[in-house]
Design a protein around this motif. Structure first.
Motif, PDB file in Angstrom:
ATOM      1  N   MET A   1      61.319 -28.477   8.416  1.00 46.04           N
ATOM      2  CA  MET A   1      60.048 -27.532   9.823  1.00 46.04           C
ATOM      3  C   MET A   1      60.552 -28.781  10.644  1.00 46.04           C
ATOM      4  N   ILE A   2      60.187 -28.647  12.109  1.00 45.45           N
ATOM      5  CA  ILE A   2      59.975 -29.162  13.769  1.00 45.45           C
ATOM      6  C   ILE A   2      58.766 -28.632  13.807  1.00 45.45           C
ATOM      7  N   LYS A   3      57.906 -29.833  14.273  1.00 44.10           N
ATOM      8  CA  LYS A   3      56.816 -29.974  15.256  1.00 44.10           C
ATOM      9  C   LYS A   3      57.371 -30.827  15.858  1.00 44.10           C
ATOM     10  N   VAL A   4      56.733 -29.909  17.661  1.00 50.65           N
ATOM     11  CA  VAL A   4      57.494 -30.959  18.837  1.00 50.65           C
ATOM     12  C   VAL A   4      55.740 -31.280  18.949  1.00 50.65           C
ATOM     13  N   VAL A   5      55.455 -31.891  19.865  1.00 52.61           N
ATOM     14  CA  VAL A   5      54.082 -33.151  20.124  1.00 52.61           C
ATOM     15  C   VAL A   5      53.998 -33.349  21.335  1.00 52.61           C
ATOM     16  N   LYS A   6      53.055 -33.725  22.120  1.00 54.84           N
ATOM     17  CA  LYS A   6      53.509 -32.871  23.691  1.00 54.84           C
ATOM     18  C   LYS A   6      52.109 -34.541  24.020  1.00 54.84           C
ATOM     19  N   PHE A   7      51.569 -35.021  23.951  1.00 52.89           N
ATOM     20  CA  PHE A   7      50.780 -36.162  24.620  1.00 52.89           C
ATOM     21  C   PHE A   7      50.691 -35.729  25.940  1.00 52.89           C
ATOM     22  N   GLY A   8      49.368 -36.340  26.213  1.00 46.95           N
ATOM     23  CA  GLY A   8      48.948 -36.095  28.034  1.00 46.95           C
ATOM     24  C   GLY A   8      48.627 -37.724  28.346  1.00 46.95           C
ATOM     25  N   GLY A   9      47.903 -37.460  29.811  1.00 48.77           N
ATOM     26  CA  GLY A   9      48.285 -38.929  29.971  1.00 48.77           C
ATOM     27  C   GLY A   9      47.524 -39.711  29.734  1.00 48.77           C
ATOM     28  N   SER A  10      45.923 -38.679  29.509  1.00 43.43           N
ATOM     29  CA  SER A  10      44.726 -39.888  29.214  1.00 43.43           C
ATOM     30  C   SER A  10      45.343 -40.508  27.389  1.00 43.43           C
ATOM     31  N   SER A  11      45.757 -39.361  26.110  1.00 45.16           N
ATOM     32  CA  SER A  11      46.417 -40.588  25.298  1.00 45.16           C
ATOM     33  C   SER A  11      47.541 -41.058  25.268  1.00 45.16           C
ATOM     34  N   LEU A  12      48.414 -41.933  26.356  1.00 45.55           N
ATOM     35  CA  LEU A  12      48.563 -43.057  26.969  1.00 45.55           C
ATOM     36  C   LEU A  12      48.619 -43.898  27.442  1.00 45.55           C
ATOM     37  N   ALA A  13      47.272 -43.956  28.241  1.00 47.21           N
ATOM     38  CA  ALA A  13      47.129 -45.013  29.451  1.00 47.21           C
ATOM     39  C   ALA A  13      47.179 -46.453  28.834  1.00 47.21           C
ATOM     40  N   SER A  14      46.956 -46.826  28.359  1.00 48.21           N
ATOM     41  CA  SER A  14      46.579 -47.675  27.370  1.00 48.21           C
ATOM     42  C   SER A  14      47.287 -48.054  25.739  1.00 48.21           C
ATOM     43  N   ALA A  15      47.875 -49.698  25.913  1.00 52.08           N
ATOM     44  CA  ALA A  15      48.911 -49.398  24.465  1.00 52.08           C
ATOM     45  C   ALA A  15      47.993 -49.291  23.032  1.00 52.08           C
ATOM     46  N   GLU A  16      45.953 -49.235  23.583  1.00 48.85           N
ATOM     47  CA  GLU A  16      45.373 -48.640  22.332  1.00 48.85           C
ATOM     48  C   GLU A  16      45.149 -47.144  22.560  1.00 48.85           C
ATOM     49  N   GLN A  17      45.832 -47.257  23.257  1.00 46.43           N
ATOM     50  CA  GLN A  17      46.261 -45.010  23.035  1.00 46.43           C
ATOM     51  C   GLN A  17      47.468 -45.072  22.165  1.00 46.43           C
ATOM     52  N   PHE A  18      47.975 -45.854  23.029  1.00 46.02           N
ATOM     53  CA  PHE A  18      49.939 -45.424  22.588  1.00 46.02           C
ATOM     54  C   PHE A  18      49.726 -46.408  20.852  1.00 46.02           C
ATOM     55  N   ALA A  19      49.442 -46.745  20.291  1.00 42.68           N
ATOM     56  CA  ALA A  19      48.735 -47.262  18.444  1.00 42.68           C
ATOM     57  C   ALA A  19      48.215 -45.913  18.045  1.00 42.68           C
ATOM     58  N   LYS A  20      47.591 -44.832  18.741  1.00 43.39           N
ATOM     59  CA  LYS A  20      46.911 -43.610  18.280  1.00 43.39           C
ATOM     60  C   LYS A  20      47.400 -42.964  18.187  1.00 43.39           C
ATOM     61  N   VAL A  21      48.375 -43.089  19.043  1.00 44.97           N
ATOM     62  CA  VAL A  21      49.609 -42.141  19.206  1.00 44.97           C
ATOM     63  C   VAL A  21      50.708 -41.715  18.225  1.00 44.97           C
ATOM     64  N   GLY A  22      50.814 -43.433  18.157  1.00 44.32           N
ATOM     65  CA  GLY A  22      52.073 -43.488  16.743  1.00 44.32           C
ATOM     66  C   GLY A  22      52.202 -42.972  15.322  1.00 44.32           C
ATOM     67  N   LYS A  23      50.453 -43.861  15.090  1.00 46.72           N
ATOM     68  CA  LYS A  23      49.988 -43.615  13.833  1.00 46.72           C
ATOM     69  C   LYS A  23      50.042 -41.366  13.528  1.00 46.72           C
ATOM     70  N   ILE A  24      49.397 -40.829  15.170  1.00 46.28           N
ATOM     71  CA  ILE A  24      49.382 -39.718  14.519  1.00 46.28           C
ATOM     72  C   ILE A  24      50.796 -39.541  14.463  1.00 46.28           C
ATOM     73  N   ILE A  25      51.916 -39.430  14.736  1.00 44.58           N
ATOM     74  CA  ILE A  25      53.308 -39.341  14.795  1.00 44.58           C
ATOM     75  C   ILE A  25      53.758 -39.699  13.675  1.00 44.58           C
ATOM     76  N   ARG A  26      54.068 -40.713  13.063  1.00 46.33           N
ATOM     77  CA  ARG A  26      54.196 -41.241  12.171  1.00 46.33           C
ATOM     78  C   ARG A  26      53.443 -40.676  10.819  1.00 46.33           C
ATOM     79  N   SER A  27      52.365 -40.061  10.914  1.00 47.83           N
ATOM     80  CA  SER A  27      51.741 -39.122   9.653  1.00 47.83           C
ATOM     81  C   SER A  27      52.160 -38.597   9.743  1.00 47.83           C
TER      82      SER A  27
END
Ligand code: ASP
Length: 439
Positions: A1-27
């Motif tokens: 199964m494939i999921k496509v994931v889009k992250f908005g600007g506030s989810s990628l505004a800083s390194a901290e936010q990027f880290a949250k996003v990385g965790k979500i994708i890797r999980s």
């Protein structure tokens, strides 16, 4: 199964936010294709990178010095790269951007660099391949998105890559130049990619846990919407509920792929599911309430109007001649009212009125401004008796005068016209009766 994931600007505004996003994708190993927006605001006083790019390019166009502004943009990206300890340098990229700004590569090119650069960082951070939409998302000669060509090329391109980052917001025009969607358009890219790879789900990660039954600026702590159909969503987003770009539903809707709106800052929340159809009973009779202020009612009167064939067409062609969209047209025996947007109508009102006089020869025309329209939307209304009755008794109790009622023929929505000044009171009263007291 494939999921496509889009992250908005506030989810990628800083390194901290990027880290949250990385965790979500890797999980979740199914999250294979990632669509990033440009870095958004880190706080209320901050500026989105896309807005910084527009401002910077405006200087370049006027042949003014834009170096300081471009440096500030580079600093935003460098702070993300450094915060994530990546071995990536955007030095060469910024040199190229600066040259292209000097060569006036176009405002769309400028704005698209926000997503492009964030995509490079994301691909490096995740170890995914970078796929440039300049090679796979197409616009035609009229500047319209070309869904067929895009789907063929993108499908083929992504079939060769197991995991990829595809920046949002842009593609390439028929003239070979970079072209963007309208603002917030990364949502559309996510939907296009989901369709191309036949995703099982399109996850759209933002900074709220999905859609709410009413606007939180009007109703305190409104309930979330768990499941909503594409049709309900169209009605609500047209009336101003904005979490997802209006155009984003089309590619996935036709492919039967559900959208799941999720919150990067609260990944455990299930968010809102947007689906084609559902047997989930809505929690309340109504799914959502949304509305807009700033309408004008053009009231046209003519004795025995009901016997005159073609009267409505003549009236509406006066609006068409001046390029004015109408919203609703309730009518009576000798009257017809046309609801239009105030800002669009204001500059042309006298021209339109005289055209109506010319075409339809009415007895009188009167304008009423400062009106608001409220849409009460819900698939549950069809099977529930007395919904309209409850809405109007709630409004009467709240002392709101109803100026117009229009129930869509699909029984999916009821549109109510009230004074601008009653707008908030009316929305609160409707929310109260269906959600708080659940009468
Ligand atoms: N960055 C673009 C904008 O600010 C597109 C997007 O975020 O979806 O509008």
């Amino acid at each position: 199964m494939i999921k496509v994931v889009k992250f908005g600007g506030s989810s990628l505004a800083s390194a901290e936010q990027f880290a949250k996003v990385g965790k979500i994708i890797r999980s979740d190993a199914e999250r294979k294709y990632v669509i990033p927006s440009a870095p958004g605001k880190r706080n209320d006083k901050d500026t989105k990178v896309t807005d910084m790019l527009y401002a910077c390019y405006a200087l370049a166009e006027q042949e003014e010095d834009f170096r300081v502004q471009l440096m500030k943009i580079k600093e935003r990206y460098d702070s993300i790269i450094n915060g994530l300890n990546l071995k990536l340098s955007l030095e060469e990229e910024f040199k190229k951007i600066s040259e292209n700004f000097k060569a006036k590569a176009g405002v769309d090119y400028a704005a698209s660099r926000g997503e492009y650069l964030n995509g490079l960082i994301m691909a490096n951070y995740l170890g995914y391949e970078f796929v440039d939409p300049a090679e796979a998302i197409f616009f035609d000669e009229n500047g319209e998105f070309d869904p067929d060509k895009t789907n063929t090329v993108l499908k083929e391109r992504l079939s060769k890559v197991e995991r990829a980052v595809v920046p949002g917001f842009y593609g390439v025009g028929a003239d070979g130049k970079i072209k963007t969607f309208s603002r917030g358009g990364s949502d559309i890219t996510g939907s296009i990619v989901a369709k191309a790879v036949h995703a099982s789900c399109y996850e759209n990660w933002t900074d709220v846990s999905g859609f709410l039954v009413a606007d939180p600026r009007i109703v305190e702590n409104p309930k979330p919407i768990k499941t909503i159909t594409y049709r309900e969503l169209r009605e609500l987003s047209y009336m101003g509920a904005s979490v997802l770009h209006e155009e984003a539903v089309f590619p996935v809707r036709r492919a039967g792929i559900p959208i799941n709106i999720r919150n990067t800052n609260a990944p455990e929340d299930e968010g809102t599911w947007i689906v084609e159809s559902t047997c989930h009973k809505p929690e309340f009779t109504i799914t959502g309430i949304a509305g807009k202020k700033g309408f004008v009612a053009v009231n046209i009167e003519k004795d025995r109007m009901n016997t005159e064939v073609g009267f409505g067409r003549k009236v509406l062609s006066a609006f068409e001649d001046y390029g004015i969209n109408f919203e609703h047209v309730p009518s009576g025996i000798d009257t017809m009212t046309v609801f239009v947007h105030h800002p669009e109508f204001e500059g042309k009102e006298q021209a339109v009125i005289s055209a109506i006089h010319r075409y339809a020869k009415p007895d009188s025309i009167e304008l009423e401004s400062d009106l608001a329209l409220i849409a009460v939307v819900g698939r549950g209304m069809k099977s529930t008796r007395g919904t309209a009755g409850r809405i109007f008794s709630a409004l009467a109790h709240a002392n709101v005068n109803v100026k117009m009622i229009d129930q869509g023929s699909s029984e999916l929505n009821i549109i109510i016209g009230v004074s601008n000044s009653d707008f908030e009171t009316a929305i609160k009263a409707i929310y109260d009766i269906f959600v708080v007291t659940r009468l």
